[in-house]
Enzyme design. Structure first.
Site, PDB file in Angstrom:
ATOM      1  N   ARG A   5       1.501   6.969   0.449  1.00  0.00           N
ATOM      2  CA  ARG A   5       0.266   5.995   1.481  1.00  0.00           C
ATOM      3  C   ARG A   5      -0.955   5.933   0.891  1.00  0.00           C
ATOM      4  O   ARG A   5      -2.063   7.028   0.884  1.00  0.00           O
ATOM      5  CB  ARG A   5       0.117   6.184   2.816  1.00  0.00           C
ATOM      6  N   GLU A  24       0.792  -6.408   6.463  1.00  0.00           N
ATOM      7  CA  GLU A  24       2.431  -5.597   7.553  1.00  0.00           C
ATOM      8  C   GLU A  24       3.818  -6.410   5.960  1.00  0.00           C
ATOM      9  O   GLU A  24       3.392  -7.971   6.232  1.00  0.00           O
ATOM     10  CB  GLU A  24       2.862  -6.274   8.666  1.00  0.00           C
ATOM     11  N   ARG A  43       3.579  11.064   4.652  1.00  0.00           N
ATOM     12  CA  ARG A  43       3.276  10.590   3.133  1.00  0.00           C
ATOM     13  C   ARG A  43       1.920  10.859   3.256  1.00  0.00           C
ATOM     14  O   ARG A  43       1.137  12.005   3.971  1.00  0.00           O
ATOM     15  CB  ARG A  43       3.181   9.140   3.931  1.00  0.00           C
ATOM     16  N   ASP A  48       0.964  -1.271   0.108  1.00  0.00           N
ATOM     17  CA  ASP A  48      -0.038  -0.144  -0.010  1.00  0.00           C
ATOM     18  C   ASP A  48       0.627   1.346   0.209  1.00  0.00           C
ATOM     19  O   ASP A  48       0.116   2.442  -0.552  1.00  0.00           O
ATOM     20  CB  ASP A  48      -1.087   0.542   1.461  1.00  0.00           C
ATOM     21  N   ASP A  95      -5.588  -0.907   3.448  1.00  0.00           N
ATOM     22  CA  ASP A  95      -4.412  -1.548   4.390  1.00  0.00           C
ATOM     23  C   ASP A  95      -3.715  -3.172   3.766  1.00  0.00           C
ATOM     24  O   ASP A  95      -4.791  -3.825   4.107  1.00  0.00           O
ATOM     25  CB  ASP A  95      -5.053  -1.458   5.879  1.00  0.00           C
ATOM     26  N   THR A  96      -2.687  -3.436   3.761  1.00  0.00           N
ATOM     27  CA  THR A  96      -2.180  -4.139   2.858  1.00  0.00           C
ATOM     28  C   THR A  96      -1.285  -4.908   4.238  1.00  0.00           C
ATOM     29  O   THR A  96      -0.470  -4.514   5.029  1.00  0.00           O
ATOM     30  CB  THR A  96      -1.342  -4.182   1.617  1.00  0.00           C
TER      31      THR A  96
END
Ligand SMILES: [Zn+2]
Length: 250
Positions: A145, A153, A195, A125, A150-151
């Site tokens: 971002r 980690e 970001r 992401d 949310d992918t």
């Protein structure tokens, strides 16, 4: 491999770029290198580039606030460091998603968005994008971002790689690295790390943030509100139901 045909417009383009190159005193056609996190620009051979290496023009490096590395002593602009004004296409204003026009992620009006090119990949992401001639709020090189997704980690310093994290990271890299993208924004322009929070659209007008959720490479990230929140939740439910990607059986 296709043969290269030199046509009239190509020659005209070359003449124009040579002339504008002269105006820029070489800053526009000199390539230097920056890293994902540093504030200096370098020669290609500099040892400071061991962790990441992003090629940019000297002009872009200077307008983004990078300074010459003291170790490798890369080229600096001539004439006392002052760059003449550049004649370039009009800057695009920031395209903000809102209820009056873009209400579905699939309706991308990319002609109104800020164009860029993905020059670095962090994980599923998060990406590095080069924005030629950026609007005043943006820099030439930005860490993006992706909003609302949310992918799992993969690069957290203290957490193990999560299930499907590598697949998500590889998917984003394969689809976007080196490719053109178009940026759209929402309520907040940046997160607390500085970001850029953005929706990335591909040239076919598809929202890549939505695609990640749809294909089961990421979750709808609902801790903060955004305009596509309900749509992204629905995409996640469908991916779960279809057992796609990370929702598949382990
Ligand atoms: Zn250096």
């Amino acid at each position: 491999m296709k043969p290269v045909t030199i046509n009239r417009s190509l020659i005209r383009g070359m003449v124009i770029s040579i002339l504008s190159g002269l105006f820029l005193l070489g800053a526009g056609d000199t390539t230097v290198y920056v890293t994902n996190s540093g504030s200096k620009y370098h020669r290609e051979t500099c040892t400071s580039l061991s962790r990441s290496k992003i090629a940019v023009s000297l002009e872009d490096a200077l307008t983004s606030g990078y300074e010459a590395c003291a170790v490798c002593k890369p080229p600096v602009p001539s004439q006392g460091g002052v760059l003449p004004a550049k004649t370039s296409p009009p800057r695009k204003s920031l395209y903000r998603i809102n209820k009056t026009h873009l209400t579905e992620s699939s309706q991308g009006e990319i002609a109104r968005m800020v164009p860029g090119e993905v020059v670095g990949h962090v994980d599923g992401d998060t990406l590095r994008v080069r924005i030629p001639n950026p609007p005043p709020e943006l820099k030439t090189i930005e860490t993006i971002r992706m909003l609302g997704v949310d992918t799992p980690e993969t690069v957290h310093p203290h957490k193990p790689v999560e299930r499907f994290g590598k697949e998500a990271s590889d998917f984003t890299k394969a689809r976007l690295l080196g490719k053109p993208v178009y940026l759209a924004f929402d309520w907040e322009l940046r997160d607390r790390y500085g970001r850029l929070l953005a929706y990335l659209y591909t040239p076919d007008g598809c929202c890549f943030n939505a695609a990640l959720i749809q294909e089961g490479y990421g979750y709808a990230y609902v801790s903060y509100t955004f305009h596509f929140i309900e749509e992204f939740k629905t995409l996640e439910q469908a991916a779960r139901k279809g057992k796609r990607g990370l929702w598949g059986d382990p």
